[in-house]
Write a protein that holds these residues in place. Structure first.
Motif, PDB file in Angstrom:
ATOM      1  N   GLY A  57     -84.312   3.673  64.483  1.00 43.33           N
ATOM      2  CA  GLY A  57     -85.633   3.885  63.907  1.00 43.33           C
ATOM      3  C   GLY A  57     -85.790   3.054  62.655  1.00 43.33           C
ATOM      4  N   ALA A  58     -87.017   2.602  62.398  1.00 47.60           N
ATOM      5  CA  ALA A  58     -87.241   1.764  61.218  1.00 47.60           C
ATOM      6  C   ALA A  58     -88.659   1.929  60.720  1.00 47.60           C
ATOM      7  CB  ALA A  58     -86.981   0.301  61.558  1.00 47.60           C
ATOM      8  N   PHE A  59     -88.850   1.562  59.452  1.00 47.21           N
ATOM      9  CA  PHE A  59     -90.207   1.439  58.928  1.00 47.21           C
ATOM     10  C   PHE A  59     -90.244   0.219  58.019  1.00 47.21           C
ATOM     11  CE2 PHE A  59     -87.904   4.415  56.221  1.00 47.21           C
ATOM     12  CZ  PHE A  59     -88.259   4.106  54.917  1.00 47.21           C
ATOM     13  N   ILE A  60     -91.446  -0.283  57.817  1.00 50.71           N
ATOM     14  CA  ILE A  60     -91.630  -1.469  56.985  1.00 50.71           C
ATOM     15  C   ILE A  60     -92.278  -1.033  55.673  1.00 50.71           C
ATOM     16  CG2 ILE A  60     -93.920  -2.059  57.940  1.00 50.71           C
ATOM     17  CD1 ILE A  60     -93.048  -5.024  57.816  1.00 50.71           C
ATOM     18  N   VAL A  61     -91.871  -1.650  54.569  1.00 47.88           N
ATOM     19  CA  VAL A  61     -92.464  -1.356  53.263  1.00 47.88           C
ATOM     20  C   VAL A  61     -93.007  -2.661  52.696  1.00 47.88           C
ATOM     21  CG1 VAL A  61     -92.084  -0.540  50.921  1.00 47.88           C
ATOM     22  CG2 VAL A  61     -90.923   0.587  52.813  1.00 47.88           C
ATOM     23  N   LEU A  62     -94.323  -2.687  52.456  1.00 42.54           N
ATOM     24  CA  LEU A  62     -94.981  -3.893  51.937  1.00 42.54           C
ATOM     25  C   LEU A  62     -95.559  -3.614  50.556  1.00 42.54           C
ATOM     26  CD1 LEU A  62     -97.024  -4.701  55.163  1.00 42.54           C
ATOM     27  CD2 LEU A  62     -95.022  -5.974  54.380  1.00 42.54           C
ATOM     28  N   PRO A  63     -95.420  -4.552  49.601  1.00 40.46           N
ATOM     29  CA  PRO A  63     -96.185  -4.409  48.356  1.00 40.46           C
ATOM     30  C   PRO A  63     -97.676  -4.413  48.704  1.00 40.46           C
ATOM     31  CG  PRO A  63     -94.535  -6.156  48.181  1.00 40.46           C
ATOM     32  CD  PRO A  63     -94.594  -5.759  49.624  1.00 40.46           C
ATOM     33  N   LEU A  64     -98.465  -3.602  48.006  1.00 40.81           N
ATOM     34  CA  LEU A  64     -99.898  -3.493  48.348  1.00 40.81           C
ATOM     35  C   LEU A  64    -100.592  -4.855  48.373  1.00 40.81           C
ATOM     36  CD1 LEU A  64    -101.472  -0.393  46.592  1.00 40.81           C
ATOM     37  CD2 LEU A  64    -100.727  -0.658  48.949  1.00 40.81           C
ATOM     38  N   ALA A  65    -100.141  -5.754  47.488  1.00 44.60           N
ATOM     39  CA  ALA A  65    -100.820  -7.055  47.377  1.00 44.60           C
ATOM     40  C   ALA A  65    -100.459  -7.998  48.523  1.00 44.60           C
ATOM     41  CB  ALA A  65    -100.458  -7.717  46.045  1.00 44.60           C
ATOM     42  N   LYS A  66     -99.455  -7.662  49.321  1.00 43.45           N
ATOM     43  CA  LYS A  66     -99.001  -8.580  50.379  1.00 43.45           C
ATOM     44  C   LYS A  66     -99.853  -8.409  51.630  1.00 43.45           C
ATOM     45  CE  LYS A  66     -94.954 -10.539  52.581  1.00 43.45           C
ATOM     46  NZ  LYS A  66     -95.422 -11.882  52.245  1.00 43.45           N
ATOM     47  N   THR A  67    -101.124  -8.789  51.535  1.00 42.64           N
ATOM     48  CA  THR A  67    -102.046  -8.672  52.664  1.00 42.64           C
ATOM     49  C   THR A  67    -101.931  -9.914  53.557  1.00 42.64           C
ATOM     50  OG1 THR A  67    -103.771  -9.593  51.262  1.00 42.64           O
ATOM     51  CG2 THR A  67    -103.688  -7.207  51.432  1.00 42.64           C
ATOM     52  N   GLY A  68    -102.640  -9.872  54.674  1.00 45.35           N
ATOM     53  CA  GLY A  68    -102.589 -11.008  55.603  1.00 45.35           C
ATOM     54  C   GLY A  68    -101.545 -10.780  56.678  1.00 45.35           C
ATOM     55  N   ARG A  69    -101.129 -11.878  57.303  1.00 48.05           N
ATOM     56  CA  ARG A  69    -100.175 -11.786  58.403  1.00 48.05           C
ATOM     57  C   ARG A  69     -98.770 -11.525  57.864  1.00 48.05           C
ATOM     58  NH1 ARG A  69     -96.982 -15.163  60.904  1.00 48.05           N
ATOM     59  NH2 ARG A  69     -96.422 -14.769  63.073  1.00 48.05           N
ATOM     60  N   VAL A  70     -98.102 -10.549  58.451  1.00 52.46           N
ATOM     61  CA  VAL A  70     -96.742 -10.210  58.021  1.00 52.46           C
ATOM     62  C   VAL A  70     -95.750 -10.963  58.900  1.00 52.46           C
ATOM     63  CG1 VAL A  70     -95.073  -8.331  57.748  1.00 52.46           C
ATOM     64  CG2 VAL A  70     -97.491  -7.930  57.242  1.00 52.46           C
ATOM     65  N   ASP A  71     -94.832 -11.676  58.262  1.00 57.84           N
ATOM     66  CA  ASP A  71     -93.814 -12.443  58.991  1.00 57.84           C
ATOM     67  C   ASP A  71     -93.023 -11.518  59.910  1.00 57.84           C
ATOM     68  OD1 ASP A  71     -91.324 -13.724  59.646  1.00 57.84           O
ATOM     69  OD2 ASP A  71     -91.769 -15.195  58.082  1.00 57.84           O
ATOM     70  N   LYS A  72     -92.783 -11.994  61.154  1.00 57.80           N
ATOM     71  CA  LYS A  72     -92.078 -11.120  62.109  1.00 57.80           C
ATOM     72  C   LYS A  72     -90.636 -10.839  61.685  1.00 57.80           C
ATOM     73  CE  LYS A  72     -90.511 -14.477  65.625  1.00 57.80           C
ATOM     74  NZ  LYS A  72     -90.821 -15.734  64.943  1.00 57.80           N
ATOM     75  N   ASN A  73     -90.081 -11.652  60.771  1.00 56.42           N
ATOM     76  CA  ASN A  73     -88.730 -11.423  60.263  1.00 56.42           C
ATOM     77  C   ASN A  73     -88.725 -10.678  58.927  1.00 56.42           C
ATOM     78  OD1 ASN A  73     -87.460 -12.778  62.428  1.00 56.42           O
ATOM     79  ND2 ASN A  73     -88.040 -14.732  61.495  1.00 56.42           N
ATOM     80  N   TYR A  74     -89.868 -10.126  58.541  1.00 56.18           N
ATOM     81  CA  TYR A  74     -89.942  -9.419  57.259  1.00 56.18           C
ATOM     82  C   TYR A  74     -88.939  -8.261  57.280  1.00 56.18           C
ATOM     83  CZ  TYR A  74     -92.018  -7.617  52.963  1.00 56.18           C
ATOM     84  OH  TYR A  74     -92.202  -7.213  51.665  1.00 56.18           O
ATOM     85  N   PRO A  75     -88.163  -8.075  56.200  1.00 54.48           N
ATOM     86  CA  PRO A  75     -87.127  -7.027  56.196  1.00 54.48           C
ATOM     87  C   PRO A  75     -87.699  -5.629  56.438  1.00 54.48           C
ATOM     88  CG  PRO A  75     -86.860  -8.486  54.318  1.00 54.48           C
ATOM     89  CD  PRO A  75     -88.155  -8.858  54.953  1.00 54.48           C
ATOM     90  N   LEU A  76     -86.953  -4.833  57.201  1.00 61.63           N
ATOM     91  CA  LEU A  76     -87.323  -3.452  57.487  1.00 61.63           C
ATOM     92  C   LEU A  76     -86.366  -2.511  56.760  1.00 61.63           C
ATOM     93  CD1 LEU A  76     -87.788  -3.710  61.372  1.00 61.63           C
ATOM     94  CD2 LEU A  76     -89.559  -3.899  59.627  1.00 61.63           C
ATOM     95  N   VAL A  77     -86.736  -1.231  56.727  1.00 61.22           N
ATOM     96  CA  VAL A  77     -85.817  -0.196  56.237  1.00 61.22           C
ATOM     97  C   VAL A  77     -85.227   0.439  57.490  1.00 61.22           C
ATOM     98  CG1 VAL A  77     -85.572   1.879  54.851  1.00 61.22           C
ATOM     99  CG2 VAL A  77     -87.272   0.164  54.217  1.00 61.22           C
ATOM    100  N   THR A  78     -83.955   0.150  57.754  1.00 61.56           N
ATOM    101  CA  THR A  78     -83.313   0.613  58.988  1.00 61.56           C
ATOM    102  C   THR A  78     -82.045   1.367  58.636  1.00 61.56           C
ATOM    103  OG1 THR A  78     -82.003  -1.388  59.215  1.00 61.56           O
ATOM    104  CG2 THR A  78     -84.154  -1.392  60.270  1.00 61.56           C
ATOM    105  N   GLY A  79     -81.804   2.458  59.293  1.00 58.17           N
ATOM    106  CA  GLY A  79     -80.604   3.237  59.014  1.00 58.17           C
ATOM    107  C   GLY A  79     -80.495   4.397  59.985  1.00 58.17           C
ATOM    108  N   HIS A  80     -81.653   4.852  60.471  1.00 54.52           N
ATOM    109  CA  HIS A  80     -81.645   5.954  61.438  1.00 54.52           C
ATOM    110  C   HIS A  80     -81.210   5.440  62.811  1.00 54.52           C
ATOM    111  CE1 HIS A  80     -83.422   9.073  58.928  1.00 54.52           C
ATOM    112  NE2 HIS A  80     -84.299   8.194  58.478  1.00 54.52           N
TER     113      HIS A  80
END
Length: 471
Positions: A57-80
């Motif tokens: 399981g994972a979730f993504i955390v973005l700074p609010l200002a990082k709008t637009g297209r999110v890179d498919k390799n953007y780091p996730l929070v993974t551990g579950h």
């Protein structure tokens, strides 16, 4: 002929507007898990979204200002090791988020202000106490590091995240799956809804159900409930004819609802988002393409329909920004983060005003990031209202603050002060077997240390011989 008098309200003309296309977050693969949580959590710094992830399981955390297209390799929070079912930002630290999973664990994460180079895989602490999946998380509104979790084992556990301890375990109140849990404004009571179709008000520290109402909504589909600012309860559910309903209850008189609004026939569970500053409740149905909103007042009919924000695409989930994250210069009174299949779109609720001055009536002092109590104080029976801040000059989030976890000494078997609901494994007296095991481990470690010291001495002797030889 009697003339209909229009009700006076400053929120009568609140209107919703989707943000411009370049303000959305594109190319995010939102989770497809069939679970009735909002899949999204937001605060004045970050947007977190539960995403599809292979092998766990994972979730993504973005700074609010990082709008637009999110890179498919953007780091996730993974551990579950199984899908994430719920996430919730800590109200007292904008860099701390908790996640609950199908793997029965809760993990608490520290999110850095900078963009990490790789996936975040190490939580600050993992909380293990549920025997089945954990689907509900909720931080205490006023006490530091107090986190509530509810699982498929029908148990509610309240944790001290700062020590990793179970503070309270409410394990014999709900005979079936818990659908929702909500704290009241000072965190002294809980409102819960359950598959047994009962709405309960629970005092967690006494371990008692202080009021309950069987079948507040006749339908079989899940209910939700939230506390209002004055201690009443708002519940959403379904009628016997599968019509969706919103009801207002007075816990001191649970026989009849104070008000009942019927809406439409749809399968989507209505997620209520309540703003205590304006006393407006926003209803977002999963799979709906609209947000309905109502003002709750002291005069009949108590629940007043305001308007509906409609759009073309259905929502997969919804994030609700705390008041301190809004733009007061634009008279913004609420902001939602609507999840589509592949993107997240901000929706802004505004009260139209001509003046550029700060609107005191729209922005009373609101809960800030400082906790009013420590976990031990709350557990011992103290209550405190949230520490309020003014939004007159806007809100600037504080710099990154570390959450420090201090695990209690396992040999210190003294129970913490304050009443306890039931004894958990972590505070049971140490058995003879446990003591013998610990003594054996200490003995083995001592032997290892002695062996290492002998090795160090031998190496030092060799070094001295080599030095003497070179001389």
């Amino acid at each position: 002929m009697s003339r209909r008098v229009v009700r006076q309200s400053k929120f009568r003309h609140v209107f919703g507007q989707a943000a411009k296309a370049d303000q959305a977050y594109e190319d995010i693969r939102v989770s497809k898990v069939t679970w009735d949580s909002s899949f999204c959590a937001v605060n004045p710094k970050f947007l977190a979204i539960i995403v599809e992830a292979g092998g766990g399981g994972a979730f993504i955390v973005l700074p609010l200002a990082k709008t637009g297209r999110v890179d498919k390799n953007y780091p996730l929070v993974t551990g579950h090791t199984a899908p994430v079912l719920d996430i919730d930002w800590c109200p007292h630290n904008d860099n701390v988020i908790a996640s609950a999973s199908d793997d029965t664990t809760i993990m608490v994460w520290q999110i850095p202000d900078y963009t990490p180079m790789r996936n975040i895989t190490e939580p600050i602490i993992t909380l293990e106490g549920h025997s089945k999946r954990v689907g509900i998380l909720s931080w205490h509104p006023t006490a530091r590091n107090v986190l509530l979790s509810a699982g498929g084992d029908n148990v509610i556990i309240i944790w001290n995240v700062g020590t990793g301890e179970v503070l309270l375990s409410l394990d014999d109140m709900h005979p079936d799956i818990i659908h929702s849990v909500c704290w009241n404004s000072n965190g002294s009571l809980l409102a819960t809804t359950c598959k047994d179709k009962t709405l309960r008000i629970v005092d967690p520290r006494k371990g008692q159900v202080v009021a309950e109402r069987a079948r507040p909504h006749e339908g079989a589909r899940p209910m939700r409930a939230v506390f209002t600012a004055d201690g009443k309860l708002l519940s959403t559910g379904f009628s016997r004819m599968s019509e969706r309903q919103l009801a207002l209850w007075d816990p001191n008189n649970f026989e009849e609802p104070v008000a009942l609004q019927e809406m439409d026939t749809s399968n989507g569970v209505l997620l209520p988002f309540y703003d205590p500053d304006s006393s407006i409740v926003y209803l977002c149905g999963k799979g709906d393409s609209s947000i309905r909103y109502f003002e709750i007042t002291d005069e009949p009919p108590f629940v007043h329909y305001l308007n509906t924000f409609g759009s073309k695409e259905p929502q997969r989930g919804m994030g609700f920004m705390p008041k301190r994250g809004l733009d007061v210069s634009k008279c913004e009174i609420a902001r939602f983060y609507k999840l589509h299949e592949r993107k997240c779109e901000p929706i802004i609720m505004t009260v139209p005003r001509k003046s550029d001055l700060f609107q005191d009536d729209l922005y009373p002092d609101t809960p800030g990031p400082e906790p009013a109590l420590e976990a031990d104080e709350w557990l011992s029976g103290q209550d405190a209202e949230p520490v309020l801040i003014s939004l007159r000059d806007g809100y600037v989030p504080p710099k990154h603050r570390e959450l420090r976890v201090t695990k209690r000494n396992i040999l210190d078997a003294r129970p913490p002060s304050g009443p306890r609901r039931s004894q958990s494994a972590s505070d049971a007296p140490l058995s003879q077997n446990t003591l013998e095991t610990l003594l054996e481990q200490i003995k083995a470690l001592r032997e290892q240390v002695q062996a290492q010291e002998q090795r160090i001495t031998a190496l030092e002797n060799m070094l001295c011989e080599l030095v003497d030889g070179t001389d």
